[in-house]
Design an enzyme around this catalytic site. Structure first.
Site, PDB file in Angstrom:
ATOM      1  N   SER A  93      41.938  18.327  44.830  1.00 46.03           N
ATOM      2  CA  SER A  93      42.463  17.041  44.382  1.00 46.03           C
ATOM      3  C   SER A  93      42.201  16.743  42.901  1.00 46.03           C
ATOM      4  O   SER A  93      42.616  17.475  42.021  1.00 46.03           O
ATOM      5  CB  SER A  93      41.875  15.941  45.286  1.00 46.03           C
ATOM      6  OG  SER A  93      42.560  14.731  45.118  1.00 46.03           O
ATOM      7  N   ASP A 140      49.704  16.216  54.466  1.00 48.25           N
ATOM      8  CA  ASP A 140      49.634  15.805  53.061  1.00 48.25           C
ATOM      9  C   ASP A 140      50.982  16.092  52.396  1.00 48.25           C
ATOM     10  O   ASP A 140      51.202  17.155  51.818  1.00 48.25           O
ATOM     11  CB  ASP A 140      48.513  16.564  52.348  1.00 48.25           C
ATOM     12  CG  ASP A 140      48.320  16.116  50.901  1.00 48.25           C
ATOM     13  OD1 ASP A 140      48.986  15.147  50.490  1.00 48.25           O
ATOM     14  OD2 ASP A 140      47.510  16.732  50.194  1.00 48.25           O
ATOM     15  N   HIS A 197      45.084  14.815  53.370  1.00 46.63           N
ATOM     16  CA  HIS A 197      44.857  15.295  51.998  1.00 46.63           C
ATOM     17  C   HIS A 197      43.515  16.026  51.868  1.00 46.63           C
ATOM     18  O   HIS A 197      43.471  17.137  51.338  1.00 46.63           O
ATOM     19  CB  HIS A 197      44.919  14.112  51.033  1.00 46.63           C
ATOM     20  CG  HIS A 197      44.674  14.485  49.605  1.00 46.63           C
ATOM     21  ND1 HIS A 197      45.429  15.431  48.936  1.00 46.63           N
ATOM     22  CD2 HIS A 197      43.737  14.055  48.713  1.00 46.63           C
ATOM     23  CE1 HIS A 197      44.985  15.569  47.703  1.00 46.63           C
ATOM     24  NE2 HIS A 197      43.959  14.752  47.539  1.00 46.63           N
TER      25      HIS A 197
END
Length: 265
Positions: free
Chosen positions: A165, A216, A243
């Site tokens: 991320s 995601d 995610h």
């Protein structure tokens, strides 16, 4: 007479249904057991499930001086008897916006890496955990230099860089500028993958594991679309995961990670 005829018809239908079910059952069972494309590419179906580490792994902490100071955790590789050994590879773990280096300790990732012969180094990125924020990280080159300083200070050479991320702000520029310093790259739906051309991706020659959750549809799908332009990539799609897919499916994530590392030389 009609009653007898009806019973014979029903009996015949039941017999026909039984024969059809018998003939179709093998193909139904075979289809349900067929592994996914991602699993076949990673060789996951041929690998038995990972056992949980039964040896107590020590996690030491430290802080590197500089602007900013960088807090880190380290797990050294050990053998089956708990004795320290030389690392097969060094793995540097970054983290997402809602997490810190402690996430990898609590999830068991650092212990798992250590018991499989890998040195694990997890850092708190500036402004997270125990690493203070800094105004000196305004450009991609500043963030690349920070990762270089971290690795050089801890004697890390040819590491595998793992980046989920938000940490893509650091890892993706590093991948583009300093890929020769990496042995491999593990992306987990990182930000920043839209900023580069197909040719820039194709110039990267290191093996890459692209991890994302099937749920995601934002960063996971976007990073997957861009990173599959890397010529030496594997894909690990975690079904039913969001995610932070490694948190939703830690067992499957750990299995895929160890399998990928075992393929690196």
């Amino acid at each position: 007479m009609n009653f007898l005829r009806n019973r014979l018809v029903v009996l015949g239908l039941v017999l026909l249904a039984t024969v059809l079910l018998y003939l179709l059952l093998p193909s139904i069972r075979q289809g349900s057991m067929e592994p996914s494309l991602e699993a076949q590419r990673m060789g996951l179906m041929a690998t038995p499930p990972l056992p949980l580490p039964t040896i107590n792994v020590s996690i030491r902490t430290g802080q590197l001086p500089g602007d900013p100071p960088l807090f880190f955790r380290e797990a050294l590789p050990i053998d089956g008897a708990g004795r320290q050994i030389l690392p097969r590879l060094q793995v540097v773990l970054l983290h997402g916006q809602a997490f810190t280096s402690k996430t990898w300790e609590e999830l068991g990732t650092m212990a798992l890496l250590a018991t499989n012969g890998y040195q694990a180094l997890a850092m708190d990125l500036p402004g997270y955990g125990k690493s203070p924020d800094s105004g000196s990280l305004k450009t991609d080159q500043n963030r690349v230099d920070l990762l270089s300083r971290f690795m050089e200070s801890l004697g890390v050479r040819a590491a595998v860089l793992l980046s989920p991320s938000m940490s893509g702000h650091y890892s993706i520029p590093f991948l583009m500028k300093n890929s020769a310093q990496l042995q491999g790259f593990v992306s987990i739906a990182p930000v920043g993958t839209r900023s580069y051309t197909p040719q820039q991706y194709q110039d990267i020659q290191i093996p890459t594991l692209i991890v994302f959750g099937s749920l995601d549809t934002n960063l996971g799908a976007q990073s997957h679309k861009n990173l599959i332009q890397l010529p030496h990539h594997f894909v690990l799609k975690l079904e039913g995961a969001r995610h932070a897919c490694y948190m939703d499916k830690p067992r499957e994530f750990h299995q895929g990670l160890i399998d990928f590392l075992s393929k690196l030389k």
